[in-house]
Enzyme design. Structure first.
Site, PDB file in Angstrom:
ATOM      1  N   ILE A 129      80.920  -6.117  31.915  1.00  0.00           N
ATOM      2  CA  ILE A 129      80.712  -4.738  31.479  1.00  0.00           C
ATOM      3  C   ILE A 129      79.529  -4.699  30.512  1.00  0.00           C
ATOM      4  CG2 ILE A 129      83.101  -3.996  31.788  1.00  0.00           C
ATOM      5  CD1 ILE A 129      83.396  -4.281  28.720  1.00  0.00           C
TER       6      ILE A 129
ATOM      7  N   LEU B  45      83.502 -10.781  28.077  1.00  0.00           N
ATOM      8  CA  LEU B  45      82.212 -10.741  28.761  1.00  0.00           C
ATOM      9  C   LEU B  45      82.361 -10.229  30.190  1.00  0.00           C
ATOM     10  CD1 LEU B  45      80.524 -14.115  27.720  1.00  0.00           C
ATOM     11  CD2 LEU B  45      80.103 -11.837  26.819  1.00  0.00           C
ATOM     12  N   GLU B  46      83.588 -10.231  30.704  1.00  0.00           N
ATOM     13  CA  GLU B  46      83.765  -9.840  32.101  1.00  0.00           C
ATOM     14  C   GLU B  46      84.260  -8.400  32.182  1.00  0.00           C
ATOM     15  OE1 GLU B  46      85.759 -13.008  34.252  1.00  0.00           O
ATOM     16  OE2 GLU B  46      84.570 -14.508  33.205  1.00  0.00           O
ATOM     17  N   MET B  47      85.602  -8.171  32.286  1.00  0.00           N
ATOM     18  CA  MET B  47      86.068  -6.786  32.397  1.00  0.00           C
ATOM     19  C   MET B  47      86.384  -6.178  31.040  1.00  0.00           C
ATOM     20  SD  MET B  47      88.262  -7.163  35.826  1.00  0.00           S
ATOM     21  CE  MET B  47      87.613  -6.502  37.343  1.00  0.00           C
TER      22      MET B  47
END
Lengths: 1077, 326
Positions: free
Chosen positions: B89, B131-133
């Site tokens: 994101i 760092l991802e969702m």
């Protein structure tokens, strides 16, 4: 019979318990078996998977397994199985005890360790196998180099592979040696050199890898998971055996219970049989007993069939005699009752129910009464008992007739025995006296004595009746609730058949109501005669029937003069005919009227009265009389009028005052808004009025104001309002203005007329008027804002030359706005600590050393920056904030000077500016003493400066106020001397110590001739009055020299120092300030 | 009686163990080849697969509704985004190369470092990763519950509706359906001699000879063991970028120094279409990847000819799936 009922129930209960026990027993067995099967199955699976893991891991180590998917599968299944094994639902884990839980935990920990090792073995085996695969490929490459090397390496490779299979120690050392030799042999060309190196590297890696793999294998095999499983299994078996033993015990107990229950059942059946025999014997005995009863008796069973009856029953119901056989139904018997047969309650009410379950009466015909009772037996049968009560019933009826007469007597009746103890009272007595029969019976009638009858009277009564004669008289008696009532009584003796007196009977009547009415009448007459309000009663035809003495006092008419006449003789003629019509209509419809009315006295004078008229109706609702009550309210009316006037009008000029003006203005705005008119508001302030007042005194001033009021009134129309707003301020409200020009015309006219000469006490006096004009709706639409606008405009008119008018403009509005915002900020300034005190040095003219400072206030506005004191000080005075600010200044200044004193400058003085407004706001000498005490400063160092213009007020209060400061040891100084009032007379009256020459005179010194001589004059005056002198605004050396020369004592000005913050001044005078507070 | 009973149970138990053990080994038919064919069909609940499919493509699983699972695991191009590091994101760059979702059901553990034992456990990873969702279960469940369509679908399948457990179940079930079966190599394994040509067969033999198949074996041609990155020499010291935390591999999970640089051996099923390579996505071409593997894992250099033939073998491993369209 009872056992018949209870037996089967108990029987069923026993049976039920036995069945439940059997079910419980079975379920216990089933549950145990099921649970055990599941647990065993799980253990089998554990064992199996564990074994498979071991097998596959060993195959990996021996490079037999070429791919690891089976291991992955086994791992996954093992982990799932662990979850299952540790699920409490299985009743294995967390349900059998710590020993079992520990065994499970230990076992699974060992499996987990194996799984962890397995992962490392997988990686390691792959690594080693990788080399095994590659080495032959690498060795083949050597072939090109030469057979010698190739074969040697090949032999070594074979040895290495053998070692991989057998892993004997001797083999290992031999291989290691040969590898070393191989390294030494390596004198090949560089390309092959690399190849050989690579082979050596891989062989060594193989040996190292294999060693590690062997170590991992050993570690894996040392994990005792098999033994741990055995332990777990044994524990499980032990628990299982324990469980089995327990359930066997429970089964045993249950079986014994069942056996006992069955024995109980058998016992019960035997008891029932014995009971039946006993019942039969009782039955026969009962039959005989029933036959000999004097009452009629019949018993029906729960199906309402006749079981038993006696002969009397047949006699009571002769029409049933041929039907009464055992087994006949109750319904059939009831069906053939004769028509005359009736049932009633004991109180005689008819009963429709054929078999009521209560005590009741039966009348087979009009001559006989049976007392009947039907009762249900416990098993639902019916017992009928009948008693013939015909004889007693007849006697009772006779007696009841007599007693009813007594009960219903309208007089209260009391019967006592010969000692006077009450034996009977009738209901009327209860109602009148408030005592119930039960309370009264057994008492002596004296419980009702109120105490106002003498013992003699009682004795006379008692003698009469004991002599057997009748006594008549009145009693004043007391009820149970304490209230008093009147009774007229007749008491006579009762004799028995032998003629002896056995009882006394008293027959009494309540005569309280009569007595009350008499009292009330007497009281009303007194009120009528003595009240201060006039009362007049007229008959239905409105002819006066009677009047009271107050009537005569108010109207002047004697009763004899008015009785029989119409009340219209009192009429003043002030009210119109329809007023009377409405009055009479109200009286007729609502029964009363009240209001103010003007009437005429006998002497012809007219007066206001407060009149209330009420109609009196007879029992049939027709008006029989009218009563008029009135009071003379002349005095009250006068008071009201005066109060209203004082509240709304100015006493001096008779003009509407400020409050009435506000009302009128609000109304005018409302109607103007409605009608679309314009309004103009003129704010008038007299010019020079203060001078007139001061010069000629208040009496002349007041006269002048009265004339001004009259003159202004002549300038406006009737509809306009002229109001006195206060002091010498007037406000004119002009209605219905279409052009601003109209307002301007009126304003001009007012200025012109006010400016004309006033001839007062044979003096010619001139004043002027400054007028501010504001318009509705253009400028504002609320009374307050309009007044404020006009006021502002007036100030501008005054500022720009007096005796003129000024319309309110946008510029003024802006000024108003600025002023308001400044006012708002000023109110916050103290709180926000925006003020700072600056100090301007005052020097000795002789040696120019600093002898004191003047404290000057500075305001650091957060947005506007520095705001001039000329701007905010007047504002602070106006809104009353100067009181607080003044105190703050005094505090800060005094503390500061005290600090300087402490720092060694022992004779620095300080001067503060004082405002007359501070007096109004309550500043007293006490406050000053308090501040001095708090700050530790001595009063002799403090000077309070007051401007010359302040002193113009010159009142006794002002002098007292200033004197009070002197009394606490403070010096007083006149500021801005020479600018204000031209008279010097006040200098003598005020307790002044110092004069300060205004800067205006200093600025042009020494060259300006006039100023120079003026200052010299001031110096002379000061010397003659023994006052010290300070010259302000000294900016040049020349000025200083000049002032010094003419004998001025002290100098102040930029030449010696601007006003500056405390620390700067401290530096200037060389004080070393202590940074720590 | 007690001892008699216990003894008989023991005997029965023993017999059972012996019987079941022998019957399973009989059923365990072992092929000679280190590689096994992927199953041709999966027995999965189609409803759960459908919900999982929707969720896999639902960006509401991310904090700002911008990233779905499919964002980094593109089904058409082989289950990855073909980037060295994926974007999370707000354009954040992740720490490790996204592995393929295809055939992930056959991996013995999930993630490069094996920190999730099951696909269900794996789902929480990207959702919670900042760092991802960058989201969390509370937020995800709230967002999904607000959608009547989602609610209806969940209630039709799960009695307790939208819960983290059910979301995991649906997504994992969908992922189990992502199997690239019936590759040409699988056909060959199942006995169709003509399914691969001689060059490809030669590549396979090299693959075994050089020892690649020591680690890349089983149904998934990898994904069933851990291996050291650089078993035969320092991969990280040769690589021209500094060492990152992600490079430590399984040590990050176990904390044991012997697990440093230990990673799950990745599946080579889709390797022909899934560059760039390795956990750091540092290597662009397959050829280079094979060379690096030979050098650091096997301890030698491989001639170009053999590299080429191994590549042609690896191409035969790519199977079929309706969503896969490389």
């Amino acid at each position: 019979m009872i056992q018949h009922l209870l037996g089967p129930r108990r029987f069923l209960l026993f049976l039920f318990i036995a069945a439940a026990a059997v079910v419980l027993l079975t379920s216990l067995w089933v549950k145990e078996a099921d649970q055990y099967a599941k647990q065993s199955n799980l253990l089998i699976q554990m064992k199996e998977l564990d074994a498979r893991l071991d097998r596959d891991v060993l195959r990996v180590i021996s490079f037999l397994l070429v791919q690891y998917d089976p291991l992955v599968e086994t791992t996954k299944r093992l982990r799932k199985l662990e979850k299952k094994a540790k699920d409490p639902k299985l009743s294995l884990y967390e349900s059998k005890g710590k020993r079992m839980d520990d065994a499970i935990d230990t076992y699974w920990a060992s499996v987990e360790e194996k799984l962890q090792l397995q992962e490392r073995i997988k990686s390691q085996a792959a690594f080693v196998r990788n080399g095994i695969h590659y080495l032959p490929v690498a060795v083949r490459d050597l072939k090109e180099v030469g057979d010698n090397v190739y074969e040697e390496v090949m032999a070594l490779l074979n040895q290495l592979y053998r070692y991989n299979l057998s892993s004997s120690k001797t083999e290992l050392s031999r291989i290691t040696e040969q590898i070393e030799v191989l390294k030494l042999l390596n004198d090949l060309p560089s390309t092959q050199h690399n190849t050989l190196d690579n082979i050596v590297f891989h062989m060594q890696a193989n040996l190292k890898g294999l060693a590690l793999l062997k170590r991992l294998e050993a570690r894996y095999l040392s994990i005792p998971s098999l033994q741990l499983f055995e332990t777990l299994h044994n524990i499980h078996e032990t628990y299982q055996a324990e469980d089995a033993r327990q359930s066997r015990q429970i089964s045993m107990v249950l079986s014994v219970i069942i056996l006992f229950l069955l024995m109980g059942l058998w016992q019960l059946l035997r008891k029932l049989d014995t009971a039946r025999q006993v019942a039969e014997q009782s039955w026969n005995r009962l039959h005989d007993a029933v036959g000999s009863l004097s009452e009629a008796f019949a018993l029906f069973d729960s199906d309402k069939q006749l079981v038993l009856h006696n002969n009397k029953f047949e006699k009571f119901y002769p029409w049933l005699s041929d039907r009464l056989q055992k087994g006949v139904s109750l319904k059939e018997l009831l069906g053939i009752m004769p028509t005359t047969f009736e049932r009633s309650t004991l109180d005689g009410e008819k009963i429709e129910n054929e078999m009521p379950l209560e005590l009741y009466l039966e009348r087979p015909d009009s001559h006989r009464w049976y007392l009947a009772s039907n009762n249900l037996t416990t098993e639902g049968g019916l017992v009928c008992v009948r008693t013939d009560i015909t004889e007693s019933k007849k006697a009772e009826l006779e007696l009841r007739k007599l007693s009813r007469a007594l009960e219903q007597s309208p007089a209260s009746v009391v019967i006592t025995d010969t000692d006077g103890i009450i034996e009977y009272v009738n209901p009327k007595f209860e109602r009148i006296s408030g005592y119930t029969a039960s309370e009264a019976i057994g008492q002596n009638p004296r419980i009702m004595k109120s105490g106002d009858k003498s013992p003699e009277e009682y004795k006379e009564m008692w003698d009469t009746i004991t002599a057997g004669k009748e006594w008549r008289g009145n009693f004043h008696n007391k009820r149970k609730d304490g209230s008093i009532y009147w009774e007229s009584a007749s008491i006579s003796p009762l004799r028995n058949e032998r003629g002896e007196v056995t009882h006394f009977i008293a027959v009494k009547e309540d005569v309280t109501a009569q007595k009350r009415a008499e009292d009330l009448l007497r009281m009303n007459a007194t009120v009528f005669d003595t009240t201060t309000e006039g009362i007049m009663v007229t008959d239905a035809d409105n002819r006066i029937k009677t009047v009271n003495p107050a009537f005569s006092r108010i109207t002047g008419y004697e009763a004899s003069e008015v009785v029989g006449r119409n009340p219209s003789i009192l009429s003043s003629g002030r009210q119109k005919k329809h007023f009377y019509q409405e009055l009479w209509e109200t009286v007729l419809h609502q029964g009363h009227w009240s209001g103010e009315i003007w009437n005429r006295r006998k002497d012809g004078s007219v007066y206001p009265q407060w009149l209330s008229i009420a109609s009196i109706k007879d029992e049939r609702g027709r008006v029989s009389e009218y009563v008029a009550i009135f009071s003379d309210i002349t005095q009250r009316k006068e008071n009201e009028e005066q109060i209203r006037y004082q509240a709304n009008y100015d006493a001096l000029t008779g003009l509407p005052n400020r409050s009435l003006l506000q009302d009128r203005l609000s109304q005018a705005i409302m109607s103007a808004g409605r009608e679309g008119w314009g309004l103009a508001l003129l704010f008038i302030d007299l010019d020079k009025f203060k001078v007139v007042n001061d010069s000629f005194g208040h009496v002349i001033g007041d006269e002048l104001l009265q004339i001004v009021a009259t003159r202004i009134k002549t300038c406006v129309r009737e509809v306009d309002t002229v109001a006195r707003f206060g002091g010498d301020e007037f406000v004119v409200l002009l209605q219905d203005i279409s052009e601003p020009e109209d307002a301007a015309k009126v304003a001009s006219k007012i200025i012109e007329t006010v400016s004309r000469v006033f001839d007062l006490s044979s003096r010619e006096i001139f004043v002027g008027a400054s007028i501010g004009i504001t318009l509705y709706p253009e400028d504002a639409d609320t009374p307050d804002t309009l007044l404020q606008n006009a006021d502002m405009a007036m100030y501008l008119a005054k500022d720009t030359g007096r005796n003129r008018f000024q319309f309110f403009t946008a510029k003024i509005q802006e000024q108003v706005r600025i002023r308001q915002s400044l006012e708002h900020d000023l109110r916050q300034a103290l709180k926000r600590d925006e003020f700072e005190l600056y100090y301007q040095p005052v020097v000795d003219a002789g040696n120019e050393s600093i002898i004191g400072v003047e404290a000057l206030l500075r305001w650091h506005h957060p947005q506007l920056g520095f705001v001039a004191p000329d701007t905010f000080i007047p504002l602070a005075e106006e809104i009353g904030l100067i009181g607080k600010i003044g105190m703050w200044i005094l505090h800060v200044g005094c503390r500061q000077v005290h600090e300087w004193h402490q720092a060694g400058l022992e004779d620095i003085e300080i001067a503060f500016n004082l405002s007359g407004r501070q007096r109004e706001l309550g500043l007293t000498a006490n406050d000053i003493s308090l501040i001095l005490r708090e700050t530790g400063l001595s009063g002799e160092f403090l000077t309070l400066e007051i401007t010359e213009s302040e002193l113009i007020e010159d009142t006794a209060e002002e002098i007292t106020w200033l004197q009070s400061f002197k009394n606490v040891g403070v010096k007083l100084s006149i500021d801005d001397f020479g600018t204000g009032y031209s008279s010097l007379s006040y200098l003598k009256r005020f307790p002044v110590d110092i004069l300060k020459i205004d800067r205006a005179f200093v600025v042009d010194l020494p060259d300006h001739r006039d100023d120079a001589s003026l200052v010299e004059a001031i110096v002379a005056i000061a010397k003659s009055l023994n006052l010290k002198l300070v010259a302000e605004g000294v900016e040049t050396r020349a000025q200083a020299e000049f002032l010094k020369k003419i004998g001025c004592d002290y100098l102040q000005g930029y030449y010696f120092g601007k006003p500056m913050p405390a620390f700067e001044l401290a530096e200037k005078i060389g004080v070393v300030t202590d940074p720590a507070p | 009686m007690d001892t008699y009973l216990t003894n008989s149970i023991r005997i029965i138990l023993f017999l059972l163990i012996v019987l079941t053990a022998s019957s399973t080994s009989a059923a365990d038919v072992e092929l000679d080849e280190p590689i096994l064919p992927l199953p041709l069909a999966q027995d999965l609940d189609p409803k759960a697969v459908a919900i999982g499919d929707k969720l896999f493509h639902d960006p509401r699983l991310s904090h700002d509704n911008t990233i779905s699972c499919a964002h980094c695991h593109r089904l058409a191009t082989g289950g990855t985004d073909m980037l060295p590091k994926s974007f999370g994101i707000r354009g954040q760059i992740g720490a490790i190369k996204a592995p393929t979702v295809y055939n992930s059901a056959f991996n013995f553990v999930q993630f490069w470092d094996g920190r999730a034992a099951t696909l269900e456990e794996q789902v929480s990873g990207p959702i919670n990763h900042p760092l991802e969702m960058g989201s969390n279960w509370l937020e995800v469940v709230d967002k999904l519950k607000a959608d009547p369509e989602v609610l209806e679908a969940f209630h039709a399948l799960y009695s307790d509706g939208v819960t983290p457990e059910n979301i995991k179940d649906a997504i994992a079930t969908f992922e189990r359906s992502l199997v690239t079966s019936n590759s040409r190599f699988d056909q060959w394994l199942r006995g169709d001699e003509s399914a691969i040509n001689d060059v490809e067969l030669e590549g396979y033999l090299k693959f075994k000879d050089y020892g690649c198949a020591s680690c890349h074996q089983g149904m998934n041609v990898g994904g069933n063991m851990y291996g050291y990155m650089g078993a035969m020499g320092g991969y990280f010291s040769v690589r021209d970028t500094p060492l990152t935390k992600a490079d430590l591999g399984r040590q990050n999970i176990t904390g044991r120094s012997e697990d440093r640089f230990l990673f799950k051996v990745p599946s080579l099923r889709l390797t022909a279409i899934n560059g760039p390579y390795f956990h750091d996505g540092s290597t662009e071409t397959l050829e280079e990847a094979i060379r690096i593997m030979a050098r650091h894992q096997l301890g030698r250099d491989i001639p170009t000819k053999d590299v080429k033939s191994i590549i042609s073998f690896l191409r035969t491993l790519v199977g079929e799936h309706p969503r896969l369209n490389p």
